[in-house]
Design an enzyme around this catalytic site. Structure first.
Site, mmCIF file in Angstrom:
data_model
loop_
_atom_site.group_PDB
_atom_site.id
_atom_site.type_symbol
_atom_site.label_atom_id
_atom_site.label_comp_id
_atom_site.label_asym_id
_atom_site.label_seq_id
_atom_site.Cartn_x
_atom_site.Cartn_y
_atom_site.Cartn_z
ATOM 1 N N TRP A 152 63.283 34.738 37.908
ATOM 2 C CA TRP A 152 63.622 33.347 38.192
ATOM 3 C C TRP A 152 65.047 33.153 38.684
ATOM 4 O O TRP A 152 65.402 32.087 39.154
ATOM 5 C CB TRP A 152 63.420 32.477 36.942
ATOM 6 C CG TRP A 152 63.978 33.033 35.660
ATOM 7 C CD1 TRP A 152 63.274 33.615 34.651
ATOM 8 C CD2 TRP A 152 65.358 33.050 35.234
ATOM 9 N NE1 TRP A 152 64.120 33.996 33.628
ATOM 10 C CE2 TRP A 152 65.394 33.663 33.966
ATOM 11 C CE3 TRP A 152 66.555 32.606 35.805
ATOM 12 C CZ2 TRP A 152 66.598 33.860 33.249
ATOM 13 C CZ3 TRP A 152 67.745 32.801 35.115
ATOM 14 C CH2 TRP A 152 67.753 33.413 33.851
ATOM 15 N N LYS A 176 53.691 37.929 42.063
ATOM 16 C CA LYS A 176 53.781 37.062 40.897
ATOM 17 C C LYS A 176 55.253 36.685 40.730
ATOM 18 O O LYS A 176 56.019 37.398 40.094
ATOM 19 C CB LYS A 176 53.286 37.754 39.628
ATOM 20 C CG LYS A 176 53.081 36.762 38.460
ATOM 21 C CD LYS A 176 53.227 37.415 37.102
ATOM 22 C CE LYS A 176 54.673 37.616 36.711
ATOM 23 N NZ LYS A 176 55.459 36.338 36.590
ATOM 24 N N GLY A 229 63.614 42.755 37.770
ATOM 25 C CA GLY A 229 63.700 42.153 36.445
ATOM 26 C C GLY A 229 64.388 43.071 35.464
ATOM 27 O O GLY A 229 65.140 43.983 35.844
ATOM 28 N N GLU A 251 63.941 47.232 40.876
ATOM 29 C CA GLU A 251 65.332 46.742 40.886
ATOM 30 C C GLU A 251 65.569 46.113 39.530
ATOM 31 O O GLU A 251 65.062 45.034 39.233
ATOM 32 C CB GLU A 251 65.531 45.744 42.035
ATOM 33 C CG GLU A 251 66.986 45.419 42.307
ATOM 34 C CD GLU A 251 67.451 44.169 41.586
ATOM 35 O OE1 GLU A 251 68.183 44.327 40.570
ATOM 36 O OE2 GLU A 251 67.094 43.071 42.001
ATOM 37 N N CYS A 285 71.992 39.817 38.486
ATOM 38 C CA CYS A 285 71.958 41.216 38.047
ATOM 39 C C CYS A 285 73.202 41.982 38.477
ATOM 40 O O CYS A 285 73.575 42.977 37.844
ATOM 41 C CB CYS A 285 70.700 41.903 38.565
ATOM 42 S SG CYS A 285 70.475 41.808 40.352
ATOM 43 N N GLU A 382 73.482 43.885 28.578
ATOM 44 C CA GLU A 382 73.792 43.024 29.716
ATOM 45 C C GLU A 382 73.753 41.562 29.281
ATOM 46 O O GLU A 382 72.711 41.083 28.824
ATOM 47 C CB GLU A 382 72.778 43.252 30.835
ATOM 48 C CG GLU A 382 73.008 42.384 32.057
ATOM 49 C CD GLU A 382 71.920 42.523 33.106
ATOM 50 O OE1 GLU A 382 72.156 42.124 34.260
ATOM 51 O OE2 GLU A 382 70.830 43.031 32.771
#
Length: 480
Positions: A152, A176, A229, A251, A285, A382
């Protein structure tokens, strides 16, 4: 969503409701209020999407590169024309400030433009034969129907990168996107349809992520999986793909280090560092997180960074003065709060921030933690949020060792005006992307992918299109 388009699935060229009794509600993170809801896809819905992609692949793979290129460029043109509506949807569903959302739409359009150009440059080669009358050629072929998963935090860029790369290569796709930003993905689907991409080439399904992943990874018609993700989920997806020998491009997460040497202009670096760190509330990210600052400038850097972080305007995504919007959801808010609480319990210095703003929506103060100990959660997990860590280092060897300490290697940053230092940092930091005196880790024309636990393969650039291609060697002799 607009009145003429509601939350739905997109299967075989049709916007339609899922057949499940389970429904998902999309929340506005700035208010905490619902934006709309829709029914999940069932197994039958997903099977239909896969079948549509497999059927469309039979003709799409034969569509000329020139025609694929023209259609992808048309997608980019329409996306730019509809940029305002798409940016507004990003701001509503994600909470990204509207100005940033506009830039995201432009980048998403550039993804399609780049892919349209690369579609016409998928070259093979001829290999000299060992004897007369033999030709040996290497041919790139589309790998087949693709299953894609997108998060998202970049709701226009990530689906656009996957769709454009797959289609440029001659593949079809079942994607998706995140259920939480479904409206942005559906606007992309509408653009794809209106641009003239044939039905079934692009399909969108929304529902239970684990169930859909199981279905797509097991589907025999699917040839490849691409996922963006969290690392933990990516490893599961990769393992599922491997069970049926599907290619996987992953990724995944990061915890980006930033090495700041003592020969830089501190004011300039801080100004850009703060803007990059708190972009999209740190939910990126590649977000710079672990600032490693050489000892002689450490105190000045911390003082200026904290002051600049405190000046970041947090608020309504549609307010032109806003520099940082809310976190996406309650889960992110809770996760950030846990990291800060752990830091406080360990006696670390939370120089600024470290608390929620108000009770409406999911706003959080830009946060700075000084000298995090290696046993603290925030030093290894993270944050994926508005937390910056600042630590001093003495020698460059120490900074490089700390930059490489974690099992992540997605993006890294370094600032120095010393050429030898710049070479060392670029060559010795183990990361898929190393930016020296620069903050842009990813562009449509450059490959983007991680090392170690940050992923497999690349997206973007020539390499990103090649992920969707397979090699065939053809040896042909003269007829006897």
């Amino acid at each position: 969503m607009s009145d003429d388009m509601q939350y739905s699935q997109f299967i075989a060229g049709e916007f339609r409701q899922g057949a499940s009794a389970t429904r998902f509600t999309v929340i506005n993170p700035a208010t905490g209020q619902p934006l709309g809801d829709y029914a999940h896809a069932t197994r039958a819905d997903v099977d239909e999407a896969v079948a549509a992609a497999a059927e469309a692949f039979r003709t799409w793979r034969k569509t000329s590169a020139l025609e694929r290129s023209a259609l992808l460029r048309r997608v980019a043109t329409l996306m730019r024309e509809r940029g305002q509506a798409m940016a507004e949807q990003i701001a509503r569903e994600l909470g990204k400030p509207y100005g940033e959302a506009q830039k995201e739409v432009v980048t998403a359009a550039e993804m399609f433009e780049w892919a349209s150009e690369e579609a016409r440059r998928i070259y093979g080669r001829t290999i000299p034969a060992r004897s007369e009358g033999i030709t040996q050629t290497v041919v790139w072929e589309p790998v087949g129907p693709v299953a894609a998963f997108a998060g998202w935090n970049a709701p226009a860029i990530t689906p656009s990168r996957k769709i454009s790369g797959a289609l440029a290569a001659g593949c079809t796709i079942v994607i998706k996107p995140s259920e939480e930003t479904a409206g942005v993905a559906l606007l992309i689907a509408r653009v794809v349809q209106d641009a003239g991409i044939p039905d079934g080439v692009v399909n969108l399904v929304f529902g239970d992520p684990a169930e859909i992943a199981d279905m797509l990874c097991a589907a025999p018609q699917i040839a490849m999986v691409t996922f963006t993700g969290a690392t933990a989920i990516g490893k599961i997806i990769g393992a599922k793909a491997a069970q049926t020998m599907k290619r996987a491009t992953l990724e995944l997460g990061g915890h980006a280090p930033v090495v700041v040497c003592d020969d830089v202009d501190v004011d300039r670096v801080v100004r850009m560092a703060v803007a990059t760190k708190y972009r999209n509330a740190g939910q990126v990210c590649t977000s710079p997180t672990r600032f490693l600052v050489q000892a002689p400038i450490y105190a000045a850097f911390c003082e200026k960074f904290v002051k600049a972080a405190e000046a970041v305007v947090v608020g309504d995504p549609f307010d032109a003065a806003t520099q940082m919007g809310p976190l996406k959801n309650q889960r992110r808010l809770d996760a950030i709060d846990r990291l800060v609480q752990d830091a406080r319990e360990r006696g670390l210095t939370v120089a600024t921030g470290g608390e929620r703003i108000g009770r409406e929506g999911f706003f959080y103060r830009p946060t700075v933690i000084l000298q995090p100990t290696l046993d603290s959660d925030v030093a290894s997990i993270e944050p994926f949020g508005p937390i910056a860590l600042i630590s001093p280092f003495e020698q460059l060897d120490d900074a490089i060792a700390e930059a490489n300490r974690l099992p992540f290697g997605l993006a890294a940053y370094a600032y120095t005006n010393h050429l030898q230092r710049a070479h060392r940092l670029a060559n010795e930091i183990d990361s898929g992307v190393v930016c020296v005196n620069e903050w842009q880790a990813s562009l449509p024309e450059t490959p983007f992918g991680g090392h170690k636990d940050s992923g497999l393969g690349s997206e973007g650039g020539i390499e990103g299109v090649q992920e969707f291609l397979r090699i065939k060697c053809v040896r042909q002799g003269a007829a006897s």
